[in-house]
Design a protein around this motif. Structure first.
Motif, PDB file in Angstrom:
ATOM      1  N   ASN A  62      38.228  18.963  62.004  1.00 36.96           N
ATOM      2  CA  ASN A  62      37.706  20.193  62.295  1.00 36.96           C
ATOM      3  C   ASN A  62      37.909  21.527  61.706  1.00 36.96           C
ATOM      4  O   ASN A  62      38.823  22.307  61.983  1.00 36.96           O
ATOM      5  CB  ASN A  62      37.657  20.711  63.883  1.00 36.96           C
ATOM      6  N   TRP A  63      37.371  21.726  60.485  1.00 30.99           N
ATOM      7  CA  TRP A  63      37.778  22.887  59.688  1.00 30.99           C
ATOM      8  C   TRP A  63      37.732  24.325  60.337  1.00 30.99           C
ATOM      9  O   TRP A  63      38.381  25.202  59.826  1.00 30.99           O
ATOM     10  CB  TRP A  63      37.267  22.733  58.279  1.00 30.99           C
ATOM     11  N   GLY A  64      36.566  24.427  61.138  1.00 34.23           N
ATOM     12  CA  GLY A  64      36.441  25.603  61.780  1.00 34.23           C
ATOM     13  C   GLY A  64      37.715  26.236  62.508  1.00 34.23           C
ATOM     14  O   GLY A  64      37.864  27.216  62.697  1.00 34.23           O
ATOM     15  N   ARG A  65      38.356  25.278  63.170  1.00 30.52           N
ATOM     16  CA  ARG A  65      39.548  25.499  63.986  1.00 30.52           C
ATOM     17  C   ARG A  65      40.602  25.941  62.870  1.00 30.52           C
ATOM     18  O   ARG A  65      41.780  26.753  63.371  1.00 30.52           O
ATOM     19  CB  ARG A  65      40.069  24.515  64.692  1.00 30.52           C
ATOM     20  N   LEU A 109      40.059  27.810  60.054  1.00 27.97           N
ATOM     21  CA  LEU A 109      39.613  28.794  59.603  1.00 27.97           C
ATOM     22  C   LEU A 109      39.655  29.958  61.064  1.00 27.97           C
ATOM     23  O   LEU A 109      40.099  31.110  60.613  1.00 27.97           O
ATOM     24  CB  LEU A 109      38.189  29.054  59.282  1.00 27.97           C
ATOM     25  N   SER A 110      39.502  29.699  62.168  1.00 25.05           N
ATOM     26  CA  SER A 110      39.780  30.605  63.192  1.00 25.05           C
ATOM     27  C   SER A 110      41.213  30.839  63.415  1.00 25.05           C
ATOM     28  O   SER A 110      41.479  32.249  63.570  1.00 25.05           O
ATOM     29  CB  SER A 110      39.651  29.634  64.594  1.00 25.05           C
ATOM     30  N   ALA A 111      42.182  30.078  62.944  1.00 22.20           N
ATOM     31  CA  ALA A 111      43.600  30.257  63.087  1.00 22.20           C
ATOM     32  C   ALA A 111      44.031  31.058  61.957  1.00 22.20           C
ATOM     33  O   ALA A 111      44.714  32.167  62.011  1.00 22.20           O
ATOM     34  CB  ALA A 111      44.474  28.936  63.039  1.00 22.20           C
ATOM     35  N   LEU A 112      43.403  30.774  60.671  1.00 22.18           N
ATOM     36  CA  LEU A 112      43.812  31.592  59.387  1.00 22.18           C
ATOM     37  C   LEU A 112      43.355  33.279  59.783  1.00 22.18           C
ATOM     38  O   LEU A 112      43.965  34.092  59.252  1.00 22.18           O
ATOM     39  CB  LEU A 112      42.773  31.192  58.463  1.00 22.18           C
ATOM     40  N   GLY A 113      42.252  33.302  60.655  1.00 21.00           N
ATOM     41  CA  GLY A 113      41.491  34.491  60.808  1.00 21.00           C
ATOM     42  C   GLY A 113      42.570  35.419  61.603  1.00 21.00           C
ATOM     43  O   GLY A 113      42.304  36.857  61.631  1.00 21.00           O
ATOM     44  N   THR A 114      43.433  35.042  62.287  1.00 18.80           N
ATOM     45  CA  THR A 114      44.350  35.876  62.979  1.00 18.80           C
ATOM     46  C   THR A 114      45.643  36.263  62.357  1.00 18.80           C
ATOM     47  O   THR A 114      46.329  37.046  62.801  1.00 18.80           O
ATOM     48  CB  THR A 114      44.890  34.754  64.088  1.00 18.80           C
ATOM     49  N   PRO A 137      37.717  36.287  53.387  1.00 16.68           N
ATOM     50  CA  PRO A 137      37.043  35.096  54.206  1.00 16.68           C
ATOM     51  C   PRO A 137      36.309  34.193  53.377  1.00 16.68           C
ATOM     52  O   PRO A 137      36.096  32.849  53.812  1.00 16.68           O
ATOM     53  CB  PRO A 137      36.481  36.038  55.049  1.00 16.68           C
ATOM     54  N   GLY A 158      34.964  29.186  52.123  1.00 18.61           N
ATOM     55  CA  GLY A 158      34.839  29.781  53.655  1.00 18.61           C
ATOM     56  C   GLY A 158      33.579  29.375  54.218  1.00 18.61           C
ATOM     57  O   GLY A 158      33.319  29.848  55.559  1.00 18.61           O
TER      58      GLY A 158
END
Lengths: 383, 383
Positions: free
Chosen positions: B301-304, B306-311, B318, B334
């Motif tokens: 689940n690469w979305g998770r 990226l969600s973490a990276l975004g914090t 991005p 991205g």
């Protein structure tokens, strides 16, 4: 009723065929005026979804005529094509409602990294536009659900004006902004220039202090729209209070429906030297997996509270901290207090009180326990 | 062998009756010289256990003659009485071995907030002192186990000198210092003034980058003792390299035995602008419960990610980030890359590669997945 409780708003929620389940998946809320003031707070995640990027631009002039929300896909990390999808969505709403696309907020929720089924979505917009009604609030609240088990709605009426809101969100609830979509409507007269700081203040005290699982989403949006249809300009303090209450109650509904949770936990930090200290301590505890597992096991494990506290830079003396679980002070002066056996953690609501004895400020942070079902929901289903 | 692999050391592990299970629970390692150089790294948790407070003082002069370690109780958050218990423990060891109590390091591990059974512990020290032997390393490694399923030992021999180490730790593994007790011995000639920075550097690159569950313990201790018994003064770089290898291998043993884990995950962040950026990104991902649940579910689940990276505040664009799971680039620029279906996450080892395209520095952070068994172990048992 929620978003249609206030005068001047129509809404709907329909089945557009975006979700594989066939459930309602497209919501629309329209402000019919006479005023179109709006404010919003978005995720602070730097990796944000196309609809967030779009909607930030829409809010720039403080005017919003309508919001369209879909479940069944987050449209996040979908590149330029994903942004074009959001743009087409807003244009389609503008066309269907005869309003400017630049006044249409778009919200999406669901799996990251997957394109939306645009044909179904665009066709759904026509259906939704035709279905808008003054009692469509509940349909809209149902259409934005993902892993939510029930729609979440709150209304508050004060001296002739009303605030109503709907929310969705059951995972990725974290500091900075709980992961969710929230739409709040009011018929009070509140110019955008006042609505924005009011919304920011209310979210700071409520959604920002909700940390279900420490994960921050790419799509968080809290939108407030004021139609002015009541003709009443509220007292600023009364409006702020009502707005915060609506946000608080929506937040508690999110907490109570968090994925797989069996306990709602309020960590109240008192006698801190500053609000920042109280929040840092509260967040350190609500972020601890070991603490959250202990609560799932009905174990008043205060050692895990102190372990978390010890990672913060807050002002306190290690031998001057008291910790109570549901009113029983199991840790006194940083050491052994009342027997753990006196604590009953079987009720869903758990109150943890941390007394830092370092000042006079307090703050509460809310979270859930870490359960088998949380792992199950997040291991078996992509989101 | 581990701690007794190097010349000049004796050790033992016995059943002192501290653990309810009746298993081995008291370990002792003695340095018989001719040199007594020592270094240590302790938890950075401000709420630290009595043995940590004591042992920090012992290390002040860089000399350690012996270390005594007990499982079955952390002696943390036990107030002045708990500190007195540690003090008595060191005095008893001093008496039994005819050494200065101020040269005795004490380590404890187990439940926080409970006093140790001192009668059993003090009697056990006499037994242990009499049982010290040049092949007692494995007994010592067994006696420090808590929820560990096997003893953890590593040795390395280089050009006439040897480094050996033992470790325990299976939960509360977190940045700052993975939660654990580690004792490392060497017969190389390494003055304390060189040993301390060398140990700090090795732990920085290994244990500090291990984050099993984000929780930092009150008792973490890594102790290194150098007897000089080989008579060889090693090349500084060779010693540093061997020490880091021993720490790395011990860390990987901890990771492989983490509570309830079904996957060992290496998050390698490459092309970062700085080491700090690479670490911040790596840690944000390894701290994400949603990411860890996805790995448990064998879901790339690469979305998770990226969600973490975004914090984070790291330098990246991005739309310029690539993410690969086990060699398959599921996220490119991205956005959507190769199909998730190409990724096989069934092997225990999972490699996540995050390419920030923002520089040329890399770092790896290790973690485990979040499983039913992790929740079970930490909900059902106090620790």
């Amino acid at each position: 009723m929620s978003v249609t409780a206030a005068q001047g708003f129509t809404a709907t929620g329909i089945k557009a065929g975006i979700k594989a389940s066939g459930n309602k998946d497209l919501a629309m809320v329209r402000n019919n005026g006479p005023r179109f003031d709006a404010a919003a707070v978005f995720t602070s995640n730097r990796i944000c979804a196309a609809p967030v990027t779009w909607s930030r631009q829409v809010l720039a002039d403080g005017r919003v005529d309508a919001v369209v929300l879909n479940s069944g896909g987050a449209n996040a990390c979908t590149g330029p094509e994903g942004f074009a999808d959001t743009h087409h969505t807003a244009e389609k709403v503008g066309e269907a409602l005869d309003i400017a696309p630049g006044d249409v907020v778009v919200c999406s929720t669901g799996l990251i990294g997957v394109r939306l089924p645009m044909e179904a979505l665009l066709a759904g917009i026509d259906t939704a536009a035709a279905a808008l009604s003054a009692d469509g609030g509940t349909d809209a609240a149902e259409a934005i659900m993902t892993t939510d088990t029930h729609p979440k709605q709150v209304t508050r009426t004060v001296e002739g004006w009303t605030i109503g809101g709907m929310a969705k969100g059951a995972g990725m609830l974290a500091p900075g902004l709980a992961t969710m979509l929230v739409v709040i409507t009011t018929d009070a007269v509140v110019p955008a220039g006042q609505l924005q700081p009011a919304l920011r203040e209310s979210t700071r005290l409520t959604f920002d202090r909700l940390d279900s699982d420490g994960c921050m989403s790419t799509n968080d949006t809290v939108l407030a729209m004021a139609s002015g249809a009541s003709g009443i300009t509220p007292d600023a303090d009364a409006f702020q209070r009502a707005l915060t209450e609506v946000c608080h109650e929506l937040g508690q509904l999110l907490l109570g429906d968090a994925e797989g949770a069996s306990h709602d936990i309020a960590v109240r930090v008192v006698n801190a030297a500053s609000e920042a200290d109280a929040l840092e301590v509260g967040r350190s505890i609500t972020a601890s997996n070991l603490f959250k597992c202990a609560i799932f096991g009905n174990d008043p494990n205060w050692g895990r509270v102190l372990s978390a506290l010890g990672t913060t830079g807050a002002a306190y003396e290690p031998d001057g901290v008291d910790v109570s679980f549901n009113g029983v002070m199991v840790c006194r002066g940083g050491a052994i207090g009342e027997p753990r056996e006196l604590v009953d953690l079987h009720p869903r609501q758990v109150d943890v009180l941390v007394d830092l004895h370092a000042g006079s400020v307090e703050a509460t942070v809310w979270t859930n326990d870490l359960t088998y079902d949380y792992v199950k929901e997040n291991a078996e289903y992509s989101s």
